[in-house]
Structures are given as C-alpha cells and as structure tokens.
Scaffold this active site. Structure first.
Site, PDB file in Angstrom:
ATOM      1  N   LYS A 264       0.855  -1.199   0.000  1.00  0.00           N
ATOM      2  CA  LYS A 264       0.000   0.000   0.000  1.00  0.00           C
ATOM      3  C   LYS A 264       0.886   1.242   0.000  1.00  0.00           C
ATOM      4  O   LYS A 264       1.754   1.396   0.860  1.00  0.00           O
ATOM      5  CB  LYS A 264      -0.928   0.002   1.218  1.00  0.00           C
ATOM      6  N   ASP A 269      -2.890  10.082   3.700  1.00  0.00           N
ATOM      7  CA  ASP A 269      -4.304   9.706   3.760  1.00  0.00           C
ATOM      8  C   ASP A 269      -5.063  10.693   4.662  1.00  0.00           C
ATOM      9  O   ASP A 269      -5.007  10.592   5.882  1.00  0.00           O
ATOM     10  CB  ASP A 269      -4.417   8.270   4.314  1.00  0.00           C
ATOM     11  N   LYS A 276     -10.597  12.497   8.151  1.00  0.00           N
ATOM     12  CA  LYS A 276     -10.167  12.024   9.462  1.00  0.00           C
ATOM     13  C   LYS A 276     -10.088  13.198  10.433  1.00  0.00           C
ATOM     14  O   LYS A 276      -9.696  14.290  10.031  1.00  0.00           O
ATOM     15  CB  LYS A 276      -8.745  11.436   9.360  1.00  0.00           C
ATOM     16  N   ASP A 287       1.239   6.072   5.810  1.00  0.00           N
ATOM     17  CA  ASP A 287       0.286   5.187   5.140  1.00  0.00           C
ATOM     18  C   ASP A 287       0.862   4.538   3.871  1.00  0.00           C
ATOM     19  O   ASP A 287       0.140   3.895   3.123  1.00  0.00           O
ATOM     20  CB  ASP A 287      -1.005   5.960   4.826  1.00  0.00           C
ATOM     21  N   ASP A 346     -12.467   6.946   3.261  1.00  0.00           N
ATOM     22  CA  ASP A 346     -11.286   6.666   4.083  1.00  0.00           C
ATOM     23  C   ASP A 346     -10.868   5.193   3.991  1.00  0.00           C
ATOM     24  O   ASP A 346      -9.791   4.824   4.453  1.00  0.00           O
ATOM     25  CB  ASP A 346     -11.575   7.071   5.538  1.00  0.00           C
ATOM     26  N   GLU A 348      -9.712   3.686   1.565  1.00  0.00           N
ATOM     27  CA  GLU A 348      -9.136   3.888   0.220  1.00  0.00           C
ATOM     28  C   GLU A 348      -8.056   2.875  -0.123  1.00  0.00           C
ATOM     29  O   GLU A 348      -7.880   2.531  -1.284  1.00  0.00           O
ATOM     30  CB  GLU A 348      -8.588   5.308   0.108  1.00  0.00           C
ATOM     31  N   ARG A 350      -7.674  -0.305   0.289  1.00  0.00           N
ATOM     32  CA  ARG A 350      -8.137  -1.537  -0.373  1.00  0.00           C
ATOM     33  C   ARG A 350      -8.476  -1.296  -1.840  1.00  0.00           C
ATOM     34  O   ARG A 350      -8.336  -2.191  -2.671  1.00  0.00           O
ATOM     35  CB  ARG A 350      -9.319  -2.136   0.407  1.00  0.00           C
TER      36      ARG A 350
HETATM   37  N1  BES Z   1      -4.717   4.397   6.671  1.00  0.00           N
HETATM   38  C1  BES Z   1      -5.850   4.012   7.403  1.00  0.00           C
HETATM   39  C2  BES Z   1      -5.579   2.943   8.460  1.00  0.00           C
HETATM   40  C3  BES Z   1      -4.616   3.286   9.556  1.00  0.00           C
HETATM   41  C4  BES Z   1      -5.100   3.579  10.819  1.00  0.00           C
HETATM   42  C5  BES Z   1      -3.265   3.204   9.378  1.00  0.00           C
HETATM   43  C6  BES Z   1      -4.223   3.840  11.856  1.00  0.00           C
HETATM   44  C7  BES Z   1      -2.377   3.474  10.415  1.00  0.00           C
HETATM   45  C8  BES Z   1      -2.871   3.784  11.656  1.00  0.00           C
HETATM   46  C9  BES Z   1      -6.938   3.485   6.478  1.00  0.00           C
HETATM   47  O1  BES Z   1      -6.935   3.973   5.196  1.00  0.00           O
HETATM   48  C10 BES Z   1      -8.248   3.856   7.093  1.00  0.00           C
HETATM   49  O2  BES Z   1      -8.476   5.013   7.223  1.00  0.00           O
HETATM   50  N2  BES Z   1      -9.042   2.863   7.470  1.00  0.00           N
HETATM   51  C11 BES Z   1     -10.300   3.104   8.057  1.00  0.00           C
HETATM   52  C12 BES Z   1     -11.293   2.128   7.479  1.00  0.00           C
HETATM   53  C13 BES Z   1     -12.717   2.403   7.832  1.00  0.00           C
HETATM   54  C14 BES Z   1     -13.184   3.676   7.175  1.00  0.00           C
HETATM   55  C15 BES Z   1     -13.546   1.241   7.389  1.00  0.00           C
HETATM   56  C16 BES Z   1     -10.168   2.924   9.564  1.00  0.00           C
HETATM   57  O3  BES Z   1      -9.450   2.041   9.988  1.00  0.00           O
HETATM   58  O4  BES Z   1     -10.760   3.694  10.308  1.00  0.00           O
HETATM   59 ZN    ZN Z   2      -5.077   4.653   4.477  1.00  0.00          ZN
HETATM   60 ZN    ZN Z   3      -8.049   5.815   4.991  1.00  0.00          ZN
END
Ligand code: BES
Ligand code: ZN
Ligand code: ZN
Length: 496
Positions: A264, A269, A276, A287, A346, A348, A350
């Site tokens: 990734k 992000d 966020k 990220d 968010d 994204e 995947r």
């Molecule tokens: N980049 C984040 C995940 C992340 C969280 C990485 C904490 C490092 C530390 C990812 O893109 C994300 O935002 N995931 C969301 C998914 C949700 C919207 C289903 C999340 O984990 O909140």
């Molecule tokens: Zn992310």
């Molecule tokens: Zn994200």
C-alpha cells in the site's frame, strides 16, 4: 559501516571499545585475555556484583588510558541454553547504541563462550542485522545533527570458525538491516517531500543501488491499464499517482514461478471527504508503510541475489480532497471489472490494492501474492502494536509466513476468514462495497482484497499497528518508523 570477521588469534589491531558477550555462568568470568587490565576489570565487577551476565545487562568500564581498548563494555547474554537470535540482536543493538553514545569509531565484539551455546552463522547474521539497524537515526531535517562516529565493527571468532561462512552470514544480516532502514527512511519522510513521484524516484534509486529493475507508470498509463479503483482514490490530489513496478528475476530455470509483492502506497491519507479528525490524520504520512516494506525487501532480495523471481507493485497516490476527489456513494469500476460502491472514502487503501493485485496477477503473471498495508485502525484495536494481522486463503502459505516471522521476530497473527465475514462486503447496488460495517473491520478489509486474488495463494498483512512507534519497540530500533515487514518479506521469499 564496515563489519568484519577476524579469528581472535589472528587479530593484530585493537578497537577503541572491546565488547565482551558474557553468559551468567561463573566460568565465563574466569576467561583470560592477554591484557591484564581487562582481566582485572572483569574480576573486579564480578566480585563487587556490579555485573553478572544477566540477559540485557550492559556495563561499561573505563580503563582510563589512551591506548586501545580504552573502554570495555560487558554485555549480558543470560543463560546459555536460553539464548535466542532475538536476544542477540537486542544485545548488539544496545551495545551499538552505547558505543555511539561514547563516540567511539571502532568496536570489537568478543564472544568467547558463544560457540558452546549457539550456531555461529546465525549469530553472525544477527550481528550484521543489529549493528546495521541500531545505528539508524532520522535526522535529515534537524539542524543539530548527531553524527554516528562508529565506522568499524569487528567480530572476533575462534580459530575453528570458517571466516568465509561467517562473512557471508554477516553480509546477509547487513542486507536485511539495510532493507529495514530503507523502509524506515521512506516512512519517516514527510508527505510534502515524499509524494507519489518522489516515492517512485526513491524506488528507482534503490533499484540502481541494489540491482533490481524499476518501471514507473504515470497517470495516463494507469488509466489505460483500466485501474479505475486506484484512479478513483488518486484523482483528488494535485500530486499525480505513480504505479511502481519492481522486478528481480533470479530464477531463470522456473520463469513461470513468480512471487508477487504488493505494498500500500498512500503517501498521505486525509480520509478524503470522509475526513479524518486531526489526531488520527497526524501520522498518515506512514500510510505508505506497505510500499516501504516492499521496496526494502526488494533491496535485500536483489543485494543477496536470491534465486527467486519476485515482482513488486506499489500503486502510489494521495487520498486528498478537491473538486476532483471521489465521494461517498460513488460507484466505481476496477481493473478486474468488478464494481464497487464507495461507502467511505477513508477505506481507500483496499481500492488501490485490488487494482495492484489484479495488475500483478494478470499483467505480471504472479503465481502467489502477498499484500502488505497499513490498512485498518481496527487491527490496532485487535492486536496493538506487537503483531500484524493476517488474512489468507492458504494455510500452508500462512505456515511459511509464521516460520519466516519467527526468524526475524516480526510477529504475525492469523485472523479468521469465515464466509460470514464475506457477506459483510457484498454490494447492494454494486458487486462489492468498500466497507463491511463496524464489526471485524480488519477481516472484512482483508477479505475485500481477497475478492481479487483469482484463487492464487495469498496473504494479506495489516501493519497499521506495527509500522511506526512512539517508543523504540526493541533495542535495535529508534522511535518513528520500524521498517515493519521488510525483513519478513525477504525471509518469506527466500524460504519459499
Ligand atoms: N490508513 C488508514 C488505516 C490506519 C489507521 C493506518 C491507523 C495506520 C494507523 C486506512 O486507510 C483507514 O483510514 N481505514 C479506516 C477504514 C474504515 C473507514 C472502514 C479505519 O481504519 O478507520
Ligand atoms: Zn489509508
Ligand atoms: Zn483511509
């Protein structure tokens, strides 16, 4: 940094610091060196119970003289029968940090009783790894830099050891260490500097240095490839996406056998329109930790010239907000042809990963795939920062991962992938939806990628919890990026 191996009876020099790895056993304290000052110091600290050789203990003795060694550092190895590679790495990490603090340029490591308890080849590899990793400090942007004086580390082995074998083991350790540091450097770099284009450039620099092939595709080429899900994420940013493809084709006898690595590569992000909150966004320069791991692993793989065919792909982009950005509710396509309803911008990672996975399977003919990603906050809730979460469709492949994980002490934990979870990401108005609801978030995120692996053996590694750390997680780390995944991927590929 120069790391050498010399038989102790052929060693003619003297380093500023003489380190001695000592076990708790009494007889180790009666070991005699030619230099009486050292023997006296060892007897003194033992008699006064200032150092007993316990695991992790470290004790510096200043010999108060100009001639080398001017200091000795005693390093506690614990009980001989309990010694592990990881203890050795941690010990050496601590030792190297002590030498840096003491501003020494040269260090010799004496391991008088090690051979009794441990395989010297494994030890040499661990020393190469730990010395390389422990010298790291991210100070690119500091005006007041603290230089590392340490230039030469010499491992003194016994007369029966095969120096060539140990040198080769050290070389592998250094390759692993360097791969880990490449990953750390990339993750520590801020997003205003490390844009997708800059990430691609750094992959090219690593490719030139270590000898792997790198090809970078620009926005128009990505569109032509049909990578609609990836483009949906990247199109909101003024910094264009870059698809980075890296290759090390080391097994010409089996050209069809291709190991695929997908990382990734979100250089930042924001969450997009599902933005966020500030606190969660603050660290989102990390990220691209999966991309960093893959670039680090490719560097180690190429440096060691592994007899494997490995292709690595990073779909690098930024998740930003603008008039061009994708929205919640958008229905988008993908390279594989499946449609996806974007219920959260968010989620994204995947979306970029599924197109990278399709690309690596269809265009690069990967026969097995590992994706690695800072994918979910949910994995941090589930596993904390001690282990990465894994989703797989192949238990044998997972067993190989677990074995590799034990070698490098990068912990993994398998999450379940029952059909019930797959139900959560089935689409209502499209084939799939990009979130599976609040329950089992790391599993549904992984399984979303699993929908695109076309029955290939596959592992998904979620490193959101392990990629960076406020405190150094071990003695051979520093705070910030950990380089999580680089050494693990190298080892997994090597053992396949
Ligand atoms: N980049 C984040 C995940 C992340 C969280 C990485 C904490 C490092 C530390 C990812 O893109 C994300 O935002 N995931 C969301 C998914 C949700 C919207 C289903 C999340 O984990 O909140
Ligand atoms: Zn992310
Ligand atoms: Zn994200």
């Amino acid at each position: 940094m120069d790391i050498k191996v010399v038989k102790f009876n052929e060693y003619k020099e003297a380093a500023e610091i003489k380190a001695i790895l000592m076990f708790e056993a009494k007889e180790d304290f009666h070991m005699k060196f030619e230099d009486e000052a050292i023997n006296n110091a060892i007897s003194f600290v033992q008699e006064n119970k200032e150092f007993s050789g316990k695991k992790g203990e470290i004790y510096t003795v200043n010999l108060l003289r100009k001639e080398a060694p001017s200091k000795i550092v005693l390093v506690g190895a614990g009980k001989g029968e309990e010694l592990t590679v990881e203890t050795l790495r941690k010990n050496v990490g601590k030792l190297v940090k002590e030498c840096i603090k003491l501003k020494a340029a040269t260090l010799e490591i004496n391991v008088p009783a090690l051979r009794k308890h441990f395989d010297m080849e494994l030890a040499a590899k661990a020393i190469g790894e730990a010395v390389t990793m422990a010298t790291y400090n991210f100070d690119t942007y500091k005006s007041d830099k603290k230089p590392v004086n340490l230039k030469t580390v010499t491992l003194l082995c016994c007369s029966q050891c095969d120096v060539t074998v140990l040198e080769e083991a050290i070389k592998e350790g250094i390759a692993l260490g360097e791969g880990n540091l490449i990953a750390r450097d990339l993750v520590n770099e801020p997003a205003n500097i490390l844009t997708p284009a800059e990430l691609a450039k750094r992959a090219e620099v690593a490719g030139k240095k270590y000898g792997f092939e790198v090809k970078v595709y620009n926005k128009d080429e990505i569109i032509s490839l049909g990578m609609e899900a990836y483009m949906a994420v990247g199109k909101g940013s003024a910094n264009e996406p870059k698809l980075i493809v890296m290759k090390h084709l080391g097994n010409q006898e089996n050209p069809e056998d291709i190991f695929g690595l997908v990382g990734k590569g979100l250089t930042f992000d924001t969450g997009g329109y599902c933005i966020k909150p500030g606190q969660s966004m603050a660290n989102m320069k990390t990220d691209m930790g999966g991309a960093a791991a893959v670039i680090g692993a490719m560097s180690s793989i190429a440096k060691m010239d592994l007899k494997k065919n490995v292709v690595a792909v990073v779909a690098a982009c930024e998740n930003m907000i603008s008039g061009e950005a994708y929205r919640p509710g958008d229905i988008i396509g993908s390279m594989a042809g499946k449609t996806i309803e974007v219920l959260n911008t968010d989620a994204e990672g995947r979306l970029t990963l599924v197109d990278a996975v399709t690309y690596i399977i269809r265009n690069e003919k990967a026969t097995k795939v590992v994706d690695i990603a800072t994918l979910t906050g949910a994995v941090v809730t589930a596993l904390g920062s001690a282990a990465m979460g894994v989703v797989t469709n192949d238990d044998n492949f997972y067993n190989s991962l677990e074995a590799a994980s034990k070698e490098v002490e990068e912990k993994v934990w398998k999450l379940p992938s029952f059909d019930e979870y797959k139900e959560q990401i089935k689409g209502d108005v499209a084939d799939l939806k990009n979130i599976g609801g609040p329950k089992g978030g790391s599993i549904t995120a992984g399984l979303f990628i699993g929908e695109f692996v076309e029955n290939k053996p596959w592992l998904h590694l979620d490193i959101a919890g392990t990629c960076a750390s406020e405190k150094p997680p071990t003695e051979y780390h520093s705070s910030g990026a950990t380089g999580s995944g680089a050494r693990l991927l190298y080892t997994l590929v090597k053992n396949q």
